[in-house]
Write a protein that holds these residues in place. Structure first.
Motif, PDB file in Angstrom:
ATOM      1  N   UNK A  60       0.828  -1.210   0.000  1.00 31.65           N
ATOM      2  CA  UNK A  60       0.000   0.000   0.000  1.00 31.65           C
ATOM      3  C   UNK A  60       0.857   1.253   0.000  1.00 31.65           C
ATOM      4  N   UNK A  61       2.010   1.175   0.647  1.00 35.06           N
ATOM      5  CA  UNK A  61       2.940   2.314   0.592  1.00 35.06           C
ATOM      6  C   UNK A  61       3.408   2.559  -0.836  1.00 35.06           C
ATOM      7  N   UNK A  62       3.768   1.501  -1.538  1.00 35.47           N
ATOM      8  CA  UNK A  62       4.236   1.632  -2.913  1.00 35.47           C
ATOM      9  C   UNK A  62       3.116   2.127  -3.825  1.00 35.47           C
ATOM     10  N   UNK A  63       1.888   1.659  -3.566  1.00 40.36           N
ATOM     11  CA  UNK A  63       0.763   2.048  -4.413  1.00 40.36           C
ATOM     12  C   UNK A  63       0.458   3.533  -4.325  1.00 40.36           C
ATOM     13  N   UNK A  64       0.773   4.137  -3.200  1.00 38.96           N
ATOM     14  CA  UNK A  64       0.581   5.581  -3.075  1.00 38.96           C
ATOM     15  C   UNK A  64       1.404   6.331  -4.113  1.00 38.96           C
ATOM     16  N   UNK A  65       2.525   5.747  -4.485  1.00 35.13           N
ATOM     17  CA  UNK A  65       3.388   6.369  -5.495  1.00 35.13           C
ATOM     18  C   UNK A  65       3.021   5.931  -6.906  1.00 35.13           C
ATOM     19  N   UNK A  66       2.821   4.610  -7.095  1.00 36.10           N
ATOM     20  CA  UNK A  66       2.605   4.088  -8.448  1.00 36.10           C
ATOM     21  C   UNK A  66       1.191   4.315  -8.957  1.00 36.10           C
ATOM     22  N   UNK A  67       0.247   4.456  -8.042  1.00 35.41           N
ATOM     23  CA  UNK A  67      -1.177   4.564  -8.403  1.00 35.41           C
ATOM     24  C   UNK A  67      -1.631   3.352  -9.223  1.00 35.41           C
ATOM     25  N   UNK A  68      -0.981   2.221  -9.007  1.00 34.98           N
ATOM     26  CA  UNK A  68      -1.286   0.999  -9.755  1.00 34.98           C
ATOM     27  C   UNK A  68      -1.058  -0.176  -8.819  1.00 34.98           C
ATOM     28  N   UNK A  69      -2.136  -0.879  -8.470  1.00 34.98           N
ATOM     29  CA  UNK A  69      -2.016  -1.899  -7.439  1.00 34.98           C
ATOM     30  C   UNK A  69      -1.178  -3.096  -7.866  1.00 34.98           C
ATOM     31  N   UNK A  70      -1.239  -3.502  -9.134  1.00 33.18           N
ATOM     32  CA  UNK A  70      -0.461  -4.660  -9.563  1.00 33.18           C
ATOM     33  C   UNK A  70       1.023  -4.323  -9.639  1.00 33.18           C
ATOM     34  N   UNK A  71       1.354  -3.133 -10.119  1.00 27.43           N
ATOM     35  CA  UNK A  71       2.765  -2.704 -10.106  1.00 27.43           C
ATOM     36  C   UNK A  71       3.278  -2.636  -8.669  1.00 27.43           C
ATOM     37  N   UNK A  72       2.461  -2.106  -7.776  1.00 26.72           N
ATOM     38  CA  UNK A  72       2.845  -2.072  -6.356  1.00 26.72           C
ATOM     39  C   UNK A  72       3.045  -3.482  -5.821  1.00 26.72           C
ATOM     40  N   UNK A  73       2.218  -4.383  -6.261  1.00 25.26           N
ATOM     41  CA  UNK A  73       2.311  -5.786  -5.825  1.00 25.26           C
ATOM     42  C   UNK A  73       3.611  -6.421  -6.299  1.00 25.26           C
ATOM     43  N   UNK A  74       3.941  -6.270  -7.578  1.00 26.56           N
ATOM     44  CA  UNK A  74       5.157  -6.898  -8.107  1.00 26.56           C
ATOM     45  C   UNK A  74       6.407  -6.259  -7.503  1.00 26.56           C
ATOM     46  N   UNK A  75       6.383  -4.955  -7.239  1.00 25.91           N
ATOM     47  CA  UNK A  75       7.552  -4.298  -6.631  1.00 25.91           C
ATOM     48  C   UNK A  75       7.711  -4.713  -5.178  1.00 25.91           C
ATOM     49  N   UNK A  76       6.623  -4.900  -4.498  1.00 20.73           N
ATOM     50  CA  UNK A  76       6.684  -5.428  -3.140  1.00 20.73           C
ATOM     51  C   UNK A  76       7.322  -6.817  -3.143  1.00 20.73           C
ATOM     52  N   UNK A  77       6.944  -7.651  -4.112  1.00 16.33           N
ATOM     53  CA  UNK A  77       7.528  -8.991  -4.213  1.00 16.33           C
ATOM     54  C   UNK A  77       9.017  -8.923  -4.547  1.00 16.33           C
ATOM     55  N   UNK A  78       9.414  -7.974  -5.384  1.00 15.79           N
ATOM     56  CA  UNK A  78      10.826  -7.835  -5.726  1.00 15.79           C
ATOM     57  C   UNK A  78      11.664  -7.532  -4.489  1.00 15.79           C
ATOM     58  N   UNK A  79      11.128  -6.688  -3.618  1.00 18.89           N
ATOM     59  CA  UNK A  79      11.844  -6.357  -2.380  1.00 18.89           C
ATOM     60  C   UNK A  79      11.990  -7.583  -1.484  1.00 18.89           C
ATOM     61  N   UNK A  80      10.998  -8.430  -1.467  1.00 18.59           N
ATOM     62  CA  UNK A  80      11.010  -9.606  -0.591  1.00 18.59           C
ATOM     63  C   UNK A  80      11.851 -10.736  -1.183  1.00 18.59           C
ATOM     64  N   UNK A  81      11.711 -10.980  -2.491  1.00 23.00           N
ATOM     65  CA  UNK A  81      12.348 -12.143  -3.119  1.00 23.00           C
ATOM     66  C   UNK A  81      13.804 -11.870  -3.475  1.00 23.00           C
ATOM     67  N   UNK A  82      14.091 -10.680  -3.980  1.00 18.96           N
ATOM     68  CA  UNK A  82      15.445 -10.372  -4.430  1.00 18.96           C
ATOM     69  C   UNK A  82      15.568 -10.508  -5.936  1.00 18.96           C
ATOM     70  N   UNK A  83      16.791 -10.826  -6.418  1.00 26.53           N
ATOM     71  CA  UNK A  83      17.070 -10.811  -7.850  1.00 26.53           C
ATOM     72  C   UNK A  83      16.238 -11.823  -8.635  1.00 26.53           C
ATOM     73  N   UNK A  84      15.836 -12.931  -7.992  1.00 24.29           N
ATOM     74  CA  UNK A  84      15.024 -13.929  -8.698  1.00 24.29           C
ATOM     75  C   UNK A  84      13.642 -13.403  -9.064  1.00 24.29           C
TER      76      UNK A  84
END
Length: 436
Positions: A60-84
């Motif tokens: 939800x923090x990321x979505x405040x910037x992206x204004x796009x829930x799926x982009x916020x979702x994938x970026x949240x996953x990138x932070x958690x998962x890492x390079x994979x």
């Protein structure tokens, strides 16, 4: 959905926590499909499977910037998962995840609805069988007609619910599909095998063709069937409300210890459950027009459907399951006032035998015209109403004997006549073995 009408097992399916978990499951499944096509390495897939999780706060923090829930979702996953996480969302678009996940949640909700309908059917069947031989005054246009079996009323509703279940299964089959066809629905950046894998993993059917979205004719069909089910529930509720009127008082909702019917009149026992269900049926039907409008999207896709579906599906499933359960409880606790039912049959002074007399005379007397005997019987019914005299006696006093002997007339006035075909009807409805 307000708490008053929410159903816990439906609310859990449509909670944000479960929705985004389902998104995650779809994303991981797509990575697994890519792995089977030798695109995602085994080690990377293992890392994704073991590390991937949902952090709603961060998303939800990321979505405040992206204004796009799926982009916020994938970026949240990138932070958690890492390079994979580079393999997350590979070759797909937002609605590949959102529509597939939503259809998974619809599938789970559909199963709850079907289970509730089947349970409701059992209650209706039990009431029908218990009241197969119960005579009740039939009514057309709200007026006395002829006695009939009370069990037939419940059997009718059982059969209608059976039709609704058949429709619901078809609508479920059509909407429970995977949609992983890419940005234009042409699979340009992925393979058809990806969608096939996802469908198999979540026990979904396949779209033959789609654009960027699953076509909303499927959703319109499902919601139309749901609205039809609501109309059946309202039909039953209306019948109970009519029977519970003070001047009828034949069938009433149960009234529990400590229950209150009115804030100002302590004597009141109102049909609150049936009125509640009637109101909710109107609410459910209000979504039908919206779903037909949602099928009309610009080019390959717009998101004019997205906003209302976020509200509609949690609300309509909660409301439907709540209504089915409440109606089932209402029927389980239904009070059948057999004494009042019999009083109303008695007060009709046998006038409901008019059609039987008419039919018998026409079948027996080859020379009599329908008009002659009809007019005579109608005149007798008018006298019966005016004098509150038994219909058979009025007939005898008006020369019915030129058409019937006294014995024939007496034999016609057998109230069990109106139940003579009931078991045959039950045999058709419930597929029970005939006595013959």
């Amino acid at each position: 959905m307000i708490n008053r009408y929410s159903v816990s097992d439906i609310s859990k399916i449509w909670s944000d926590e479960n929705k985004y978990k389902t998104w995650l499951n779809v994303e991981v499944a797509i990575c697994e499909a890519w792995n089977k096509l030798n695109i995602v390495p085994n080690d990377d897939l293992i890392s994704i499977q073991s590390r991937a999780s949902v952090d709603l706060v961060r998303m939800r923090e990321i979505e405040l910037e992206t204004k796009h829930d799926v982009v916020a979702f994938t970026r949240m996953l990138s932070e958690i998962i890492g390079k994979e996480a580079k393999w997350i969302h590979l070759g797909i678009t937002s609605t590949d995840v959102v529509d597939t996940a939503q259809n998974i949640m619809i599938k789970k909700s559909n199963q709850i609805v079907l289970n509730e309908l089947l349970n409701f059917q059992k209650t209706l069947k039990q009431l029908a069988l218990e009241n197969e031989k119960t005579l009740i005054m039939g009514r057309t246009h709200g007026m006395y007609g002829e006695p009939t079996s009370l069990g037939l009323k419940f059997a009718l509703w059982f059969d209608e619910i059976a039709n609704q279940i058949e429709r619901y299964k078809l609508a479920s089959q059509q909407i429970e599909v995977a949609k992983v066809s890419g940005s234009m629905g042409n699979y340009a950046n992925l393979e058809l095998e990806i969608e096939e894998y996802v469908a198999q993993k979540f026990s979904l059917n396949l779209n033959n063709i789609s654009t960027q979205v699953t076509q909303r004719d499927r959703h319109a069909f499902l919601v139309s069937v749901i609205a039809n089910i609501a109309s059946t529930l309202e039909k039953i509720a209306t019948e109970i409300r009519l029977f519970q009127r003070s001047d009828v008082n034949e069938i009433c909702e149960g009234f529990s210890a400590g229950q209150k019917g009115s804030s100002s009149m302590p004597h009141k026992k109102n049909p609150i459950s049936s009125e509640n269900i009637s109101g909710l049926a109107r609410y459910i039907r209000s979504y039908v027009g919206m779903t037909f409008e949602n099928n009309n999207l610009w080019h390959e896709r717009d998101i004019s459907h997205s906003s209302n579906e976020r509200i509609m599906f949690p609300d309509i499933f909660n409301t439907l399951v709540y209504s089915i359960r409440r109606m089932n409880d209402t029927l389980i606790n239904l009070h059948i006032n057999r004494e009042e039912i019999q009083n109303h049959i008695n007060e009709a002074n046998n006038i409901y035998f008019s059609q039987r007399v008419l039919t018998f005379v026409l079948m027996k007397k080859q020379t009599v015209s329908r008009e002659e005997i009809y007019d005579l019987i109608q005149e007798c019914t008018a006298q019966c109403f005016a004098t509150k005299t038994d219909f058979k006696e009025v007939l005898k006093n008006n020369n019915i004997n030129k058409f019937l002997t006294n014995k024939e007339l007496d034999d016609l006035f057998d109230v069990q006549f109106f139940l003579r075909q009931t078991h045959k009807i039950f045999t058709k409805v419930f597929k029970i073995k005939s006595d013959k």
